[in-house]
Enzyme design. Sequence first.
Site, PDB file in Angstrom:
ATOM      1  N   SER A  19       0.925  -1.378   0.178  1.00  0.00           N
ATOM      2  CA  SER A  19       0.106  -0.407   0.443  1.00  0.00           C
ATOM      3  C   SER A  19       0.703   1.359  -0.319  1.00  0.00           C
ATOM      4  CB  SER A  19      -0.709   0.059   1.276  1.00  0.00           C
ATOM      5  OG  SER A  19      -1.735   1.155   1.375  1.00  0.00           O
ATOM      6  N   HIS A  52      -1.197  -1.370  -4.458  1.00  0.00           N
ATOM      7  CA  HIS A  52      -2.738  -1.032  -3.360  1.00  0.00           C
ATOM      8  C   HIS A  52      -2.469   0.631  -3.433  1.00  0.00           C
ATOM      9  CE1 HIS A  52      -6.321  -2.163  -1.076  1.00  0.00           C
ATOM     10  NE2 HIS A  52      -5.918  -1.159  -0.069  1.00  0.00           N
ATOM     11  N   ASP A  61      -4.753   3.103  -1.395  1.00  0.00           N
ATOM     12  CA  ASP A  61      -6.071   4.181  -0.534  1.00  0.00           C
ATOM     13  C   ASP A  61      -5.914   5.356  -1.013  1.00  0.00           C
ATOM     14  OD1 ASP A  61      -6.199   1.092   1.089  1.00  0.00           O
ATOM     15  OD2 ASP A  61      -4.197   1.728   1.659  1.00  0.00           O
ATOM     16  N   MET A 117      -8.702   8.521   0.079  1.00  0.00           N
ATOM     17  CA  MET A 117      -9.351   8.381   1.577  1.00  0.00           C
ATOM     18  C   MET A 117     -10.152  10.351   1.766  1.00  0.00           C
ATOM     19  SD  MET A 117      -6.568   7.574   4.789  1.00  0.00           S
ATOM     20  CE  MET A 117      -6.536   5.619   4.745  1.00  0.00           C
ATOM     21  N   HIS A 128      -8.452   1.347  -3.739  1.00  0.00           N
ATOM     22  CA  HIS A 128      -9.627   0.627  -2.879  1.00  0.00           C
ATOM     23  C   HIS A 128      -9.895   2.744  -2.492  1.00  0.00           C
ATOM     24  CE1 HIS A 128      -9.760  -0.002   2.269  1.00  0.00           C
ATOM     25  NE2 HIS A 128     -10.937   0.315   1.312  1.00  0.00           N
ATOM     26  N   MET A 175     -11.947   4.855   0.080  1.00  0.00           N
ATOM     27  CA  MET A 175     -12.659   5.198   1.571  1.00  0.00           C
ATOM     28  C   MET A 175     -13.149   6.003   1.539  1.00  0.00           C
ATOM     29  SD  MET A 175      -9.131   3.174   3.318  1.00  0.00           S
ATOM     30  CE  MET A 175      -8.975   3.819   2.785  1.00  0.00           C
ATOM     31  N   MET A 231     -11.870  -5.407   6.487  1.00  0.00           N
ATOM     32  CA  MET A 231     -10.845  -4.798   6.533  1.00  0.00           C
ATOM     33  C   MET A 231     -10.285  -5.068   8.406  1.00  0.00           C
ATOM     34  SD  MET A 231     -10.002  -1.926   4.722  1.00  0.00           S
ATOM     35  CE  MET A 231      -9.022  -0.675   5.871  1.00  0.00           C
ATOM     36  N   PHE A 247      -6.531   5.193   8.783  1.00  0.00           N
ATOM     37  CA  PHE A 247      -4.729   5.995   8.982  1.00  0.00           C
ATOM     38  C   PHE A 247      -4.170   4.563   8.943  1.00  0.00           C
ATOM     39  CE2 PHE A 247      -7.268   8.642  11.681  1.00  0.00           C
ATOM     40  CZ  PHE A 247      -6.594  10.009  11.473  1.00  0.00           C
ATOM     41  N   GLY A 248      -2.950   4.167   9.139  1.00  0.00           N
ATOM     42  CA  GLY A 248      -1.801   3.538   8.065  1.00  0.00           C
ATOM     43  C   GLY A 248      -1.224   2.817   9.916  1.00  0.00           C
ATOM     44  N   ASP A 280      -7.049  -6.094   4.820  1.00  0.00           N
ATOM     45  CA  ASP A 280      -6.015  -4.653   4.329  1.00  0.00           C
ATOM     46  C   ASP A 280      -6.197  -4.057   6.284  1.00  0.00           C
ATOM     47  OD1 ASP A 280      -4.831  -2.450   4.332  1.00  0.00           O
ATOM     48  OD2 ASP A 280      -6.223  -1.892   3.127  1.00  0.00           O
TER      49      ASP A 280
END
Length: 222
Positions: free
Chosen positions: A11, A36, A38, A40, A70, A72, A141, A147-148, A179
Amino acid sequence: MNFELPIVAPSILAANFARLGQDIDDAVKGGASWIHCDIMDGHFVPNISYGPGVVKAAKSSAPQAFIDVHLMIENPDDYVEAFVQAGADLISVHFETCPHLHRTLQNIKKYGIMTGVVVNPATSLHNIEPVLNDVDLVLIMSVNPGFGGQSFIESSYDKLKRLAEIREEQELGFLIQVDGGVNLKNAKKVAESGADILVAGSSVFSAEDITARFEELTEILG
């Protein structure tokens, strides 16, 4: 598409954006075939990441890689076309943000790419059973999104196992992705619980040697 499973999908949320191309190249050198992304929006999740421009840059850095997006975000239908144009090979949307989930999935499909549905840790698999025949991938999920670097939620193992059972019982072909919180210590158990694709962010890009870390994760999966 046929994939050699299991797959580790790094990611880029956890990458160093000042050297994004180099970080991606290092992961690819280690064997990464999926990237990947992400996305947001600061509304559905309490963070803002990046948009189609970064996805396009990722695709340019690794043109042979499979670009896994992905979303979000709220109102994902408004952004599907932009991410397709940026190079997405797969777009996954959250059950929690799609009041007309089937229509959203059809909207993605019309662009000729793969479709995925995502469920948060507190969302039951029962909610997505009506669309399992319409998706190429289901993303579980294993942290609360936003947050990572979060810790893997232990109940996710049972959720993965149950999803794998449903897939077998209904003779469906979707991939199972996980993930959140995947690392060297739990990757093997995550895969054994049913995950085909393991998203790994901090555990890859926080390493001093990204290539070696990716190779190590892959070796753990056998």
